[in-house]
Design a protein around this motif. Structure first.
Motif, PDB file in Angstrom:
ATOM      1  N   THR A 287     -39.090  29.367 -33.091  1.00 41.92           N
ATOM      2  CA  THR A 287     -38.828  30.485 -32.183  1.00 41.92           C
ATOM      3  C   THR A 287     -40.012  30.701 -31.253  1.00 41.92           C
ATOM      4  OG1 THR A 287     -37.391  31.574 -33.797  1.00 41.92           O
ATOM      5  CG2 THR A 287     -38.293  32.945 -32.043  1.00 41.92           C
ATOM      6  N   ILE A 288     -41.221  30.699 -31.809  1.00 41.69           N
ATOM      7  CA  ILE A 288     -42.419  30.868 -30.981  1.00 41.69           C
ATOM      8  C   ILE A 288     -42.522  29.742 -29.964  1.00 41.69           C
ATOM      9  CG2 ILE A 288     -44.942  30.920 -31.017  1.00 41.69           C
ATOM     10  CD1 ILE A 288     -44.721  32.143 -33.836  1.00 41.69           C
TER      11      ILE A 288
ATOM     12  N   PRO B  17     -36.818  36.814 -32.010  1.00 37.75           N
ATOM     13  CA  PRO B  17     -38.035  37.096 -32.778  1.00 37.75           C
ATOM     14  C   PRO B  17     -37.851  38.149 -33.871  1.00 37.75           C
ATOM     15  CG  PRO B  17     -38.541  36.951 -30.440  1.00 37.75           C
ATOM     16  CD  PRO B  17     -37.053  36.876 -30.556  1.00 37.75           C
TER      17      PRO B  17
ATOM     18  N   LEU C 293     -46.038  36.831 -35.895  1.00 35.51           N
ATOM     19  CA  LEU C 293     -45.268  35.706 -36.410  1.00 35.51           C
ATOM     20  C   LEU C 293     -46.138  34.477 -36.590  1.00 35.51           C
ATOM     21  CD1 LEU C 293     -42.011  36.039 -34.285  1.00 35.51           C
ATOM     22  CD2 LEU C 293     -42.407  36.851 -36.592  1.00 35.51           C
TER      23      LEU C 293
END
Length: 297
Positions: free
Chosen positions: A175-176, A190, A297
């Motif tokens: 995701t990052i 996120p 995260l």
């Protein structure tokens, strides 16, 4: 407005794709548009150097079930994100990549496109080389070695291109990587990675708020998508928060946001304490306290 609502209801994939293909425009970011499309049953696929166009496009549905998802009784295609969304790629470079499709592998792609290392690495980070059977970390390792590859070298002789055994990226890391490389994610949001943490703190999701009685105190967490302080609102600050389930409308009266000005105006993520208000069928959250949501995260 009626025409837009009709198109979104009957053709959600085409509607979302058209908005994505004409960014920057409108009120919502690409992340919000993609998340909304996914919540409405539209399959979104990431950037792929052998499948993506320069801009987002529609593809036939190919999924775990033989039939595509139905919306308003119509089968919906999938959205394929475009190459222009990748960091460092402009329209000319994206169109040149499309003109050369298909590519046999990362070396073939690097040799024929001549793209610099930062762009190859951004494509690798976005998962655009998955079609070659490479994980993102493997593609990142090889991209640097293939950048600036000389036409004088025989294919397959470039040193340092074979990646060692590397662990795959976790869902959080993917995701990052998606957000860094393209500004959106085809598969995740996120906040979904923080949901367990938020639930332990008693926070509700956007999807749960319509079932909460008016006047009840709640806490929610989300990314800030919009801040508005219209001159006619008497100093009220309106916030829109987004989580993986939807949007939350937050109303901050002047004493609340002025006492927490830096948090209200500067933070990308917020935890909002307040109480539920119903207004002509709409659910709002009247804020009483704002705290930063630390998205570590």
């Amino acid at each position: 407005m009626y025409a837009s609502a009709w198109l979104k209801y009957h053709f959600p994939a085409a509607f979302a794709c058209a908005l994505l293909a004409n960014q920057p425009m409108g009120f919502y970011s690409p992340l919000s548009l993609v998340s909304d499309a996914r919540r409405h049953g539209v399959r979104v696929r990431g950037v792929d150097v052998n499948a993506s166009g320069a801009r987002p496009g529609l593809e036939p549905y190919r999924g775990p079930t033989p039939a595509p998802p139905l919306t308003a009784g119509r089968p919906q295609p999938a959205i394929r994100l475009g190459l222009e969304t990748v960091r460092g790629i402009g329209t000319p470079q994206a169109e040149a990549i499309v003109a050369g499709q298909p590519y046999a592998g990362l070396e073939d792609f690097a040799r024929r496109t001549g793209l610099p290392a930062p762009v190859l690495e951004a494509l690798a980070t976005a998962g655009a080389f998955d079609c070659f059977g490479l994980t993102r970390r493997q593609a990142l390792w090889s991209a640097g070695a293939f950048a600036g590859i000389s036409a004088e070298l025989l294919p397959g002789t470039t040193p340092g291109t074979e990646a060692p055994e590397l662990p795959g990226m976790s869902p959080v890391e993917e995701t990052i990587a998606d957000l860094w490389a393209t500004g959106t994610s085809a598969t995740s949001h996120p906040l979904q990675h923080l949901r367990a943490h938020l639930e332990r703190g008693g926070a509700l999701s956007a999807a749960q708020l319509p079932d909460v009685p008016a006047g009840r105190a709640v806490v929610v967490g989300g990314l800030v998508t919009h801040r508005q302080r219209p001159p006619t609102a008497g100093g009220v600050l309106f916030l829109s928060l987004e989580d993986e389930t939807g949007l939350i409308k937050v109303i901050c009266n002047r004493p609340v946001w002025e006492s927490q000005r830096r948090t209200a105006l500067d933070r990308a993520g917020l935890l909002v304490h307040g109480h539920i208000e119903r207004d002509r069928g709409a659910t709002n959250l009247i804020a009483t306290r704002l705290t930063p949501l630390r998205i570590g995260l």
